[in-house]
Design an enzyme around this catalytic site. Structure first.
Site, PDB file in Angstrom:
ATOM      1  N   TYR A 107      35.347  39.730  68.529  1.00 48.26           N
ATOM      2  CA  TYR A 107      33.904  39.757  68.307  1.00 48.26           C
ATOM      3  C   TYR A 107      33.306  40.595  69.432  1.00 48.26           C
ATOM      4  CZ  TYR A 107      29.446  37.872  66.651  1.00 48.26           C
ATOM      5  OH  TYR A 107      28.187  37.745  66.158  1.00 48.26           O
ATOM      6  N   LYS A 162      41.184  33.207  39.441  1.00 57.76           N
ATOM      7  CA  LYS A 162      41.717  34.577  39.491  1.00 57.76           C
ATOM      8  C   LYS A 162      42.039  34.948  40.942  1.00 57.76           C
ATOM      9  CE  LYS A 162      41.085  36.077  35.167  1.00 57.76           C
ATOM     10  NZ  LYS A 162      41.995  36.720  34.268  1.00 57.76           N
TER      11      LYS A 162
HETATM   12  C1  LIG Z   1      42.689  35.210  30.239  1.00 56.23           C
HETATM   13  C2  LIG Z   1      41.315  35.729  30.374  1.00 56.23           C
HETATM   14  O1  LIG Z   1      41.012  36.491  31.276  1.00 56.23           O
HETATM   15  C3  LIG Z   1      40.338  35.329  29.375  1.00 56.23           C
HETATM   16  O2  LIG Z   1      40.687  34.621  28.406  1.00 56.23           O
HETATM   17  O3  LIG Z   1      39.168  35.715  29.551  1.00 56.23           O
HETATM   18 MG   LIG Z   2      38.832  36.924  31.385  1.00 52.81          MG
END
Ligand SMILES: CC(=O)C(=O)O
Ligand SMILES: [Mg+2]
Ligand SMILES: NC(=O)C1=CN([C@@H]2O[C@H](COP(=O)(O)OP(=O)(O)OC[C@H]3O[C@@H](n4cnc5c(N)ncnc54)[C@H](O)[C@@H]3O)[C@@H](O)[C@H]2O)C=CC1
Length: 466
Positions: A107, A162
């Site tokens: 920092y 994700k």
């Molecule tokens: C798997 C995916 O990304 C969906 O079904 O939107």
């Molecule tokens: Mg999707």
């Protein structure tokens, strides 16, 4: 899909009430997988009963147990919800900050020298910050899974998921970004404003046709890779499955007739990839029937697709145009494909029924009539899921600092996924590797890097290619 719930119940030990509880659980399809005694009094006992049960039956099971005389249902916890408590990801420092010396390096004041180095040489941001390893997972919450427009907050668990998979499978640091706007221009502007901190942009669950304009403009206006996962991730994995399915039936891409139903985000990208892979006889079908260049459409993507496909200018509903087709690809909705339709297809039909969570045809109905069947589901063989693509494709794009993800890189990724299933392993039930097969990400990464170098979009040559 099954989930596991823990039911905390209090009941009188003497009256055989446990047998009654177990009976009720069994009646609604629950399977008792564990039991813990929490308190054992003289007369009453408190126990945690862990039950594996279909998600749709959770309410039914709790109502059934609640209704038993002499049984008190104290609490129910659902393992899927428990896995989400407080979110699924966090940021971890790479080194501890233990003393003043450490602090003054990571920092102020030390960090200031690093900032100025980046100001003087902007590309050093890739060497000196997380940018080389970051992806923004951006949604507006309008087309979340098969759930539709559920809003940005409700989309967050999917985006966190994700991000989790990006990290676990490919070491990519992905951030869920849920935007409180559905305005195309506002989304484009916001993503562009976010770009300095990111090495790539993964657009997710943005409804069509807005997703096409958003992706096109961001690709044109930014120098980092932009990839709409629902379009291209799905298309890449589908193509991988198709290449292997065609090997099983001994047909060539150049000779087949393919019917694609559902010309939305996934369907348009699938049509594009089929064309790139050399398929010439494609019929695209949506709610209004087969798209045909003799018609005009309000959706510019449909007009484009109609111009590239349907060489024999066929018209009518799915059942009118499916006769003689070698391959059916569904990215539309439940129940669109009938057994009768499959019976009119060419010999050894290949069916990809990928609508989530319920496919275009019940797999059990389709199975007797098809040679190869694939769905988006994990409870049947041949699961087509874009998680086979996005971690590896971004790993490759980040490692070679690709300025874009082009058709060549996508096609290379599809061949790489297909290649993970060896010649001696491939069969009707195994055309696509498991999402947990650890050969997938390295194979996709390698293929993507090589395609990026070959098409001159790589801005860095990874050490193994120098
Ligand atoms: C798997 C995916 O990304 C969906 O079904 O939107
Ligand atoms: Mg999707
Ligand atoms: N298995 C996988 O990896 C993936 C599966 N999907 C699934 O594919 C489906 C479509 O997803 P997106 O392309 O993102 O949605 P989208 O909403 O962009 O496209 C769906 C298209 O299907 C059309 N459609 C609806 N009913 C129809 C019918 N009866 N006949 C013909 N066409 C019909 C709609 O008009 C629309 O054009 C969803 O069920 C989604 O869950 C999507 C992405 C990945």
């Amino acid at each position: 899909m099954n989930t596991s719930i823990v039911m905390r119940v209090e009941f009188n030990k003497q009256k055989g009430l446990f047998a009654e509880i177990a009976g009720e659980i069994g009646q609604v399809g629950g399977d008792i997988v564990a039991m813990d005694v929490i308190r054992a009094g003289k007369e009453t006992t408190i126990r945690d009963i862990t039950v594996s049960i279909h998600e749709a039956s959770v309410l039914q099971i709790t109502e059934a147990v609640k209704g038993l005389q002499g049984v008190k249902l104290i609490n129910v916890s659902d393992s899927t919800f428990l896995a989400h408590l407080g979110g699924k990801i966090e940021i971890q420092p790479k080194m501890p900050v233990k003393n003043r010396d450490d602090l003054s390096k990571v920092y102020t004041p030390g960090v200031a020298r690093v900032c100025m180095a980046i100001r003087d040489n902007p590309s050093s941001v890739y060497a000196l910050t997380i940018k080389r390893n970051t992806v923004a997972v951006v949604t507006d919450g309008t087309a979340v899974l098969g759930l539709g427009d559920i809003g940005p907050e409700a989309a967050l668990p999917v985006m966190e998921g994700k991000a989790m998979l990006f990290k676990q499978m490919a070491g990519v640091d992905a951030f869920p970004i849920c935007l409180a706007t559905q305005d195309t221009e506002e989304i484009i502007r916001t993503v562009k404003l976010l770009a300095p901190g990111f090495g790539g942009i993964n657009l997710e669950d943005i409804s069509s046709p807005r997703c096409f304009e958003i992706e096109k403009r961001l690709k044109q206006e930014m120098d980092i890779p932009v990839f709409h996962d629902d379009q291209h991730g799905t298309a890449v994995v589908l193509m991988a499955g198709l290449f292997n399915a065609l090997k099983i039936v001994g047909k060539l891409t150049s000779d087949i007739r393919v019917v694609v139903t559902g010309i939305g985000a996934a369907g348009v990208s699938i049509v594009k990839m089929l064309l790139v892979a050399g398929v010439t006889d494609i019929i695209a079908v949506d709610r209004e029937g087969a798209l045909c260049r003799t018609q005009t459409y309000g959706n510019p993507m449909w007009t484009w697709v109609a111009q590239q496909t349907n060489p024999d200018l066929r018209e009518g509903a799915l059942s009118d145009v499916i006769g003689g087709a070698d391959v059916f690809i569904g990215v539309s909705r439940k129940g669109v494909l009938k057994v009768e339709d499959i019976r009119h297809m060419a010999e050894e039909p290949i069916v990809f029924a990928m609508a989530n969570p319920e496919p275009e045809i019940d797999p059990e109905l389709a199975e007797p009539y098809v040679r190869v069947l694939a769905t988006g589901r994990s409870d049947y063989p041949n699961q087509i899921n874009n998680v086979l693509c996005f971690p590896g494709i971004f790993r490759g794009a980040l490692d070679c600092r690709a300025r874009t993800i082009n058709e060549e890189m996508k096609l290379a990724a599809a061949y790489a996924i297909a290649s993970v299933v060896g010649d001696d392993e491939r069969n009707e039930q195994y055309i696509i590797p498991s999402v947990f097969n650890d050969k997938v990400v390295p194979a996709v990464r390698k293929a993507v890097v090589e395609a990026a170098i070959a098409t001159s979009v790589a801005r860095r040559i990874p050490p193994e290619y120098r």
